[in-house]
Design a protein around this motif. Structure first.
Motif, PDB file in Angstrom:
ATOM      1  N   SER A   1       0.809  -1.221   0.000  1.00  0.00           N
ATOM      2  CA  SER A   1       0.000   0.000   0.000  1.00  0.00           C
ATOM      3  C   SER A   1       0.841   1.269   0.000  1.00  0.00           C
ATOM      4  CB  SER A   1      -0.925   0.016   1.218  1.00  0.00           C
ATOM      5  OG  SER A   1      -0.175  -0.037   2.421  1.00  0.00           O
TER       6      SER A   1
ATOM      7  N   TRP B   1       1.877   1.541  -3.867  1.00  0.00           N
ATOM      8  CA  TRP B   1       0.846   1.152  -4.834  1.00  0.00           C
ATOM      9  C   TRP B   1      -0.350   2.076  -4.681  1.00  0.00           C
ATOM     10  CZ3 TRP B   1       1.183  -2.726  -8.488  1.00  0.00           C
ATOM     11  CH2 TRP B   1      -0.001  -3.134  -9.105  1.00  0.00           C
TER      12      TRP B   1
ATOM     13  N   ASP C   1      -3.986   3.547  -7.032  1.00  0.00           N
ATOM     14  CA  ASP C   1      -4.772   3.514  -8.269  1.00  0.00           C
ATOM     15  C   ASP C   1      -4.415   2.297  -9.120  1.00  0.00           C
ATOM     16  OD1 ASP C   1      -6.022   5.919  -7.572  1.00  0.00           O
ATOM     17  OD2 ASP C   1      -4.360   7.073  -8.395  1.00  0.00           O
ATOM     18  N   ASP C   2      -4.232   1.180  -8.431  1.00  0.00           N
ATOM     19  CA  ASP C   2      -3.994  -0.116  -9.080  1.00  0.00           C
ATOM     20  C   ASP C   2      -2.702  -0.179  -9.889  1.00  0.00           C
ATOM     21  OD1 ASP C   2      -6.380  -1.288  -8.092  1.00  0.00           O
ATOM     22  OD2 ASP C   2      -7.517  -0.187  -9.595  1.00  0.00           O
ATOM     23  N   ARG C   3      -1.684   0.542  -9.466  1.00  0.00           N
ATOM     24  CA  ARG C   3      -0.395   0.445 -10.161  1.00  0.00           C
ATOM     25  C   ARG C   3       0.739   0.834  -9.216  1.00  0.00           C
ATOM     26  NH1 ARG C   3       1.555   5.384 -11.817  1.00  0.00           N
ATOM     27  NH2 ARG C   3       0.122   7.134 -11.601  1.00  0.00           N
TER      28      ARG C   3
ATOM     29  N   ARG D   1       6.405  -8.463  -5.648  1.00  0.00           N
ATOM     30  CA  ARG D   1       5.274  -8.739  -4.766  1.00  0.00           C
ATOM     31  C   ARG D   1       5.486 -10.117  -4.163  1.00  0.00           C
ATOM     32  NH1 ARG D   1      -0.286  -6.529  -7.475  1.00  0.00           N
ATOM     33  NH2 ARG D   1      -1.059  -7.408  -5.527  1.00  0.00           N
TER      34      ARG D   1
ATOM     35  N   LYS E   1      -9.105  -1.321  -1.538  1.00  0.00           N
ATOM     36  CA  LYS E   1      -8.694  -2.166  -2.659  1.00  0.00           C
ATOM     37  C   LYS E   1      -7.759  -1.422  -3.614  1.00  0.00           C
ATOM     38  CE  LYS E   1     -10.585  -5.358  -6.079  1.00  0.00           C
ATOM     39  NZ  LYS E   1     -11.825  -5.879  -6.724  1.00  0.00           N
ATOM     40  N   SER E   2      -7.978  -0.119  -3.792  1.00  0.00           N
ATOM     41  CA  SER E   2      -7.153   0.653  -4.727  1.00  0.00           C
ATOM     42  C   SER E   2      -5.706   0.758  -4.276  1.00  0.00           C
ATOM     43  CB  SER E   2      -7.743   2.065  -4.915  1.00  0.00           C
ATOM     44  OG  SER E   2      -7.498   2.878  -3.780  1.00  0.00           O
ATOM     45  N   TYR E   3      -5.434   0.484  -2.988  1.00  0.00           N
ATOM     46  CA  TYR E   3      -4.067   0.508  -2.459  1.00  0.00           C
ATOM     47  C   TYR E   3      -3.433  -0.885  -2.409  1.00  0.00           C
ATOM     48  CZ  TYR E   3      -4.117   5.451  -1.314  1.00  0.00           C
ATOM     49  OH  TYR E   3      -4.144   6.823  -1.396  1.00  0.00           O
ATOM     50  N   GLY E   4      -4.027  -1.830  -3.092  1.00  0.00           N
ATOM     51  CA  GLY E   4      -3.410  -3.146  -3.206  1.00  0.00           C
ATOM     52  C   GLY E   4      -3.785  -4.138  -2.129  1.00  0.00           C
ATOM     53  N   TYR E   5      -4.663  -3.775  -1.217  1.00  0.00           N
ATOM     54  CA  TYR E   5      -5.103  -4.714  -0.186  1.00  0.00           C
ATOM     55  C   TYR E   5      -6.130  -5.680  -0.768  1.00  0.00           C
ATOM     56  CZ  TYR E   5      -3.018  -1.693   3.389  1.00  0.00           C
ATOM     57  OH  TYR E   5      -2.138  -0.953   4.143  1.00  0.00           O
ATOM     58  N   GLU E   6      -6.203  -6.833  -0.152  1.00  0.00           N
ATOM     59  CA  GLU E   6      -7.283  -7.768  -0.453  1.00  0.00           C
ATOM     60  C   GLU E   6      -8.373  -7.582   0.595  1.00  0.00           C
ATOM     61  OE1 GLU E   6      -5.523 -11.623  -0.605  1.00  0.00           O
ATOM     62  OE2 GLU E   6      -4.136 -11.085  -2.214  1.00  0.00           O
TER      63      GLU E   6
END
Length: 251
Positions: A188, A191, A193-195, A203, A245-250
């Protein structure tokens, strides 16, 4: 027509007054890895509810000690599931209020493009002087990083190159400032906006360490605070979950 407008304005004023009367401020302890998403969530929460969340960011282990010593936090967003569960067992929380708000991801990251390959082979290959990790004693992401090195058989080899941060935020600063060429940080932090925001990264496969389930819990100080319950509910809502979710968390 004029009287209708007056009635409408009066109704709006009464509604605004009612909202202000019920607005409250709550003290929230937040794991350092969740800094960026929580800042966004708190802003949306204030806009949608009128409640204000005062955020303190740091290492989960240190928050535990502070809470047990009387710190007036009303809600804890931990970087693990063990700490909220322990506080629950010790009677320091509101029963039944614990839940998982995110599942974190660990990443090996460098601001230098091309330094970190997509399989993390740089750890075996070398070519760097310092590797930053968070303290495994107080930061769950640090414990996860140490577990990865042990699983890869590199814990002893790289021990002399480790630079340890008090929490994951300080660990990120070590790498971002160049004091360490690379480091294990929270996805997070790099990361959005999904990038990947920049640099190079690996990762870390989730099977190399225990799951980074991050639990939240309402603390005893928030027992009679509707705003604490409101924020806990808000974190499980669609708007907050989209940010998480946008920060890469599940989820």
């Amino acid at each position: 027509m004029v009287s209708r407008i007056r009635r409408l304005l009066t109704g709006l004023m009464l509604l605004a007054a009612g909202l202000l009367a019920h607005a409250a401020e709550i003290q929230v302890a937040v794991a350092a890895n969740f800094t960026a998403p929580m800042q966004k969530i708190a802003a949306e929460f204030a806009r949608d509810t009128g409640h204000k969340a005062q955020l303190a960011f740091g290492a989960t282990g240190k928050f535990y000690a502070q809470i047990r010593n009387g710190a007036p936090f009303e809600l804890l967003l931990a970087a693990d599931e063990a700490t909220p569960a322990r506080l629950e067992q010790e009677g320091a929380t509101v029963p039944g209020s614990r839940f998982t708000y995110a599942i974190g991801r660990l990443v090996l990251w460098s601001p230098q493009a091309g330094l970190v390959d997509e399989r993390g082979e740089v750890l075996k290959r070398g070519g760097f002087n310092h590797l930053a990790v968070a303290s495994p004693k107080t930061a769950p992401y640090g414990a996860a990083a140490l577990a990865v090195l042990q699983r890869l058989g590199l814990a002893e080899t790289l021990a002399g190159k480790l630079v340890t941060g008090e929490n994951i935020a300080q660990t990120y600063q070590f790498v971002a400032s160049g004091n360490a060429e690379l480091g294990f940080v929270a996805l997070s932090q790099v990361w959005a906006d999904d990038r990947l925001a920049g640099g190079s990264a690996w990762r870390v496969p989730a099977e190399l360490h225990e799951p980074l389930r991050q639990d939240a819990v309402i603390l005893a100080a928030g027992r009679d605070k509707p705003a604490a319950r409101a924020l806990a509910d808000y974190l499980r809502g669609a708007k907050a979950q989209a940010i998480i979710k946008s920060y890469g968390y599940e989820l």
